[in-house]
Motif scaffolding. Structure first.
Motif, PDB file in Angstrom:
ATOM      1  N   CYS A 116       1.024  -0.986  -0.072  1.00  0.00           N
ATOM      2  CA  CYS A 116       0.035  -0.074   0.014  1.00  0.00           C
ATOM      3  C   CYS A 116       0.928   1.218   0.016  1.00  0.00           C
ATOM      4  O   CYS A 116       2.037   1.303   0.720  1.00  0.00           O
ATOM      5  CB  CYS A 116      -0.927  -0.148   1.167  1.00  0.00           C
ATOM      6  N   ASP A 117       0.403   2.311  -0.856  1.00  0.00           N
ATOM      7  CA  ASP A 117       1.172   3.542  -0.771  1.00  0.00           C
ATOM      8  C   ASP A 117       0.277   4.290   0.499  1.00  0.00           C
ATOM      9  O   ASP A 117      -0.898   4.524   0.560  1.00  0.00           O
ATOM     10  CB  ASP A 117       1.195   4.199  -2.115  1.00  0.00           C
ATOM     11  N   LEU A 118       1.215   4.959   1.197  1.00  0.00           N
ATOM     12  CA  LEU A 118       0.691   5.859   2.236  1.00  0.00           C
ATOM     13  C   LEU A 118      -0.066   6.975   1.802  1.00  0.00           C
ATOM     14  O   LEU A 118      -1.017   7.644   2.661  1.00  0.00           O
ATOM     15  CB  LEU A 118       1.890   6.426   3.239  1.00  0.00           C
ATOM     16  N   GLY A 119       0.091   6.882   0.651  1.00  0.00           N
ATOM     17  CA  GLY A 119      -0.491   8.666  -0.009  1.00  0.00           C
ATOM     18  C   GLY A 119      -2.062   8.422  -0.388  1.00  0.00           C
ATOM     19  O   GLY A 119      -2.796   8.818  -0.808  1.00  0.00           O
ATOM     20  N   LEU A 122       7.875  14.693   0.892  1.00  0.00           N
ATOM     21  CA  LEU A 122       7.752  14.774   2.416  1.00  0.00           C
ATOM     22  C   LEU A 122       6.155  14.638   2.649  1.00  0.00           C
ATOM     23  O   LEU A 122       5.550  14.055   3.477  1.00  0.00           O
ATOM     24  CB  LEU A 122       8.391  15.774   3.230  1.00  0.00           C
ATOM     25  N   HIS A 123       5.553  15.657   1.957  1.00  0.00           N
ATOM     26  CA  HIS A 123       4.040  15.702   2.158  1.00  0.00           C
ATOM     27  C   HIS A 123       3.428  14.553   1.788  1.00  0.00           C
ATOM     28  O   HIS A 123       2.610  14.212   2.418  1.00  0.00           O
ATOM     29  CB  HIS A 123       3.600  17.032   0.957  1.00  0.00           C
ATOM     30  N   HIS A 124       3.787  13.953   0.658  1.00  0.00           N
ATOM     31  CA  HIS A 124       3.141  12.705   0.552  1.00  0.00           C
ATOM     32  C   HIS A 124       3.173  11.588   1.422  1.00  0.00           C
ATOM     33  O   HIS A 124       2.090  10.943   1.704  1.00  0.00           O
ATOM     34  CB  HIS A 124       3.739  12.127  -0.789  1.00  0.00           C
ATOM     35  N   GLY A 125       4.440  11.249   1.805  1.00  0.00           N
ATOM     36  CA  GLY A 125       4.736  10.104   2.844  1.00  0.00           C
ATOM     37  C   GLY A 125       4.437  10.620   4.119  1.00  0.00           C
ATOM     38  O   GLY A 125       4.047   9.648   4.846  1.00  0.00           O
ATOM     39  N   ASN A 126       4.819  11.646   4.671  1.00  0.00           N
ATOM     40  CA  ASN A 126       4.724  11.835   5.962  1.00  0.00           C
ATOM     41  C   ASN A 126       3.723  12.885   6.614  1.00  0.00           C
ATOM     42  O   ASN A 126       3.308  12.781   7.743  1.00  0.00           O
ATOM     43  CB  ASN A 126       6.097  12.564   6.505  1.00  0.00           C
ATOM     44  N   HIS A 176      -3.724   9.776   6.511  1.00  0.00           N
ATOM     45  CA  HIS A 176      -4.378   8.754   6.060  1.00  0.00           C
ATOM     46  C   HIS A 176      -4.472   7.516   7.114  1.00  0.00           C
ATOM     47  O   HIS A 176      -5.276   6.939   7.454  1.00  0.00           O
ATOM     48  CB  HIS A 176      -4.168   7.971   4.722  1.00  0.00           C
ATOM     49  N   LEU A 177      -3.281   7.090   7.576  1.00  0.00           N
ATOM     50  CA  LEU A 177      -3.072   6.350   8.747  1.00  0.00           C
ATOM     51  C   LEU A 177      -4.184   6.216   9.912  1.00  0.00           C
ATOM     52  O   LEU A 177      -4.757   5.559  10.480  1.00  0.00           O
ATOM     53  CB  LEU A 177      -1.540   6.152   8.994  1.00  0.00           C
ATOM     54  N   PHE A 178      -4.028   7.644  10.346  1.00  0.00           N
ATOM     55  CA  PHE A 178      -4.746   7.910  11.645  1.00  0.00           C
ATOM     56  C   PHE A 178      -6.452   7.899  11.195  1.00  0.00           C
ATOM     57  O   PHE A 178      -7.057   7.550  12.098  1.00  0.00           O
ATOM     58  CB  PHE A 178      -4.463   9.323  12.441  1.00  0.00           C
ATOM     59  N   GLU A 179      -6.552   8.162  10.076  1.00  0.00           N
ATOM     60  CA  GLU A 179      -7.904   8.381   9.714  1.00  0.00           C
ATOM     61  C   GLU A 179      -8.496   6.815   9.717  1.00  0.00           C
ATOM     62  O   GLU A 179      -9.471   6.694   9.958  1.00  0.00           O
ATOM     63  CB  GLU A 179      -8.295   9.206   8.220  1.00  0.00           C
ATOM     64  N   TYR A 208      12.010  17.568   6.870  1.00  0.00           N
ATOM     65  CA  TYR A 208      11.743  16.519   7.246  1.00  0.00           C
ATOM     66  C   TYR A 208      11.333  16.371   8.886  1.00  0.00           C
ATOM     67  O   TYR A 208      10.250  15.891   9.208  1.00  0.00           O
ATOM     68  CB  TYR A 208      13.124  15.376   7.212  1.00  0.00           C
ATOM     69  N   GLY A 209      12.114  17.060   9.757  1.00  0.00           N
ATOM     70  CA  GLY A 209      11.955  17.205  10.939  1.00  0.00           C
ATOM     71  C   GLY A 209      10.401  18.079  11.268  1.00  0.00           C
ATOM     72  O   GLY A 209       9.868  17.661  12.195  1.00  0.00           O
ATOM     73  N   LEU A 210      10.381  18.755  10.361  1.00  0.00           N
ATOM     74  CA  LEU A 210       8.929  19.419  10.510  1.00  0.00           C
ATOM     75  C   LEU A 210       7.678  18.388  10.158  1.00  0.00           C
ATOM     76  O   LEU A 210       6.746  18.608  10.937  1.00  0.00           O
ATOM     77  CB  LEU A 210       8.876  20.531   9.444  1.00  0.00           C
ATOM     78  N   THR A 211       7.876  17.600   9.339  1.00  0.00           N
ATOM     79  CA  THR A 211       6.772  16.678   9.321  1.00  0.00           C
ATOM     80  C   THR A 211       6.869  15.564  10.252  1.00  0.00           C
ATOM     81  O   THR A 211       5.529  15.202  10.623  1.00  0.00           O
ATOM     82  CB  THR A 211       7.082  15.709   8.069  1.00  0.00           C
TER      83      THR A 211
END
Ligand code: NAI
Ligand code: 15L
Length: 275
Positions: A56-59, A89-93, A99-102, A142-145
């Motif tokens: 599965c893609d996280l996006g 970063l936007h897509h994955g993190n 999407h994970l928490f939803e 990265y750290g921001l995400t």
């Protein structure tokens, strides 16, 4: 008690299972669950015993909702694991965490243990010992995400009751390889132990901890992890002589040792031209 009786979970989901840390955890988590569902967008190989392989893609929102169906808890190691163009970063993190928490909210998943990073607090100087309650100071996009991910976990706990442990992992690898890692190293056995404690400790709410071994040199007060029952066994000190002999000395103002995030604080913006 038989192994089957001692397993805590009916089904656990492991994301990022094809990555470095996911590969380590794929070996350990079967002891805790009747079924381990492993996922990644990268190849995962054939299913092992008592495993389900679900790419599965996280996006992918719908895919993530299906991925989190019928699981008791999630170990989330998937995502972009270093500084990168913001779109990635936007897509994955960012989208990935959302999407994970939803998916977890819609499917009634009770707990998420996930890989934040020390780069959510990387701009603290290493002369300051911090605990996990200080304000975030990300050192990169990265750290921001990762800071976003911690806020998201807090929000979903406050509002929807999903329990979460955000692991601010230091440097997790088979051994430390530079002078900074004498303080930030997390061994693989200690990672597995920390993830297990984060999964089974009672009533964690949303807890932020540092993922770090019992290194003599340290700038993190990790009492929050101790409260989960984390008792790390490894210590980077065992590698000091070798590292000091094999790596050049660095001055106190070198970002490698001046800031907790090391060289990440000095990284250029990943979307700037490299000219
Ligand atoms: P890794 O890069 O080896 O593994 C990440 C995995 O996530 C890869 O298998 C990749 O295919 C997968 N992934 C990336 N984007 C995806 C997407 N859009 N959809 C589905 N899968 C996707 O990284 P590593 O070292 O295993 O780290 C795991 C996690 O721990 C990462 O979130 C990283 O940020 C975090 N972390 C790791 C540290 C370390 O020292 N290894 C330190 C601090 C945090
Ligand atoms: C991280 O967050 C990265 O995922 C990992 O590759 C290392 O760079 C680590 O931090 C670190 O700070 O050493």
């Amino acid at each position: 008690m038989s192994p089957a009786q001692s397993r805590r979970f009916r089904r656990l989901l492991l994301t990022g299972a094809a990555g470095a840390l996911g590969t380590v955890l794929r070996e350990h988590l079967p002891a805790l669950a009747d079924v381990l569902r492993v996922s990644d967008r990268a190849p995962l190989g054939p299913a092992q015993e008592r495993e389900e392989v679900v790419p599965c893609d996280l996006g992918n929102a719908a895919g993530m909702e299906a991925l989190t169906r019928d699981v008791d808890a999630v170990v989330h190691m998937g995502g972009v694991s270093g500084e990168a163009p913001f779109a990635d970063l936007h897509h994955g993190n960012i989208l990935g965490m959302y999407h994970l928490f939803e998916g977890c909210r819609k499917n009634g998943v009770g707990r998420v243990v996930w890989a934040s990073s020390n780069h959510a607090i990387g701009f603290y100087p290493r002369t300051r010992t911090i605990d996990a309650t200080v304000p975030q100071r990300p050192d990169t996009n990265y750290g921001l995400t990762k800071a976003f991910g911690e806020d998201l976990a807090q929000y979903y706990n406050d509002k929807y009751g999903i329990e979460a442990v955000s692991l601010r992992i230091g440097s997790c690898r088979d051994r430390p390889i530079d002078r900074r890692m004498l303080a930030t190293w997390l061994s693989y056995p200690d990672l597995a132990h920390l993830v297990e404690r984060s999964l089974i400790a009672p009533a964690v709410g949303h807890t932020v901890v540092f993922g770090v071994s019992a290194n003599h040199e340290s700038f993190w007060d990790n009492r929050a992890a101790a409260a989960l029952g984390f008792r790390p066994r490894d210590n980077a000190e065992a590698y000091r002589a070798d590292i000091e002999a094999s790596t050049p000395p660095v001055g106190p103002d070198d970002p490698l040792v001046k800031y907790q995030g090391g060289q990440f604080v000095a990284m250029p913006h990943a979307d700037d031209d490299a000219t």
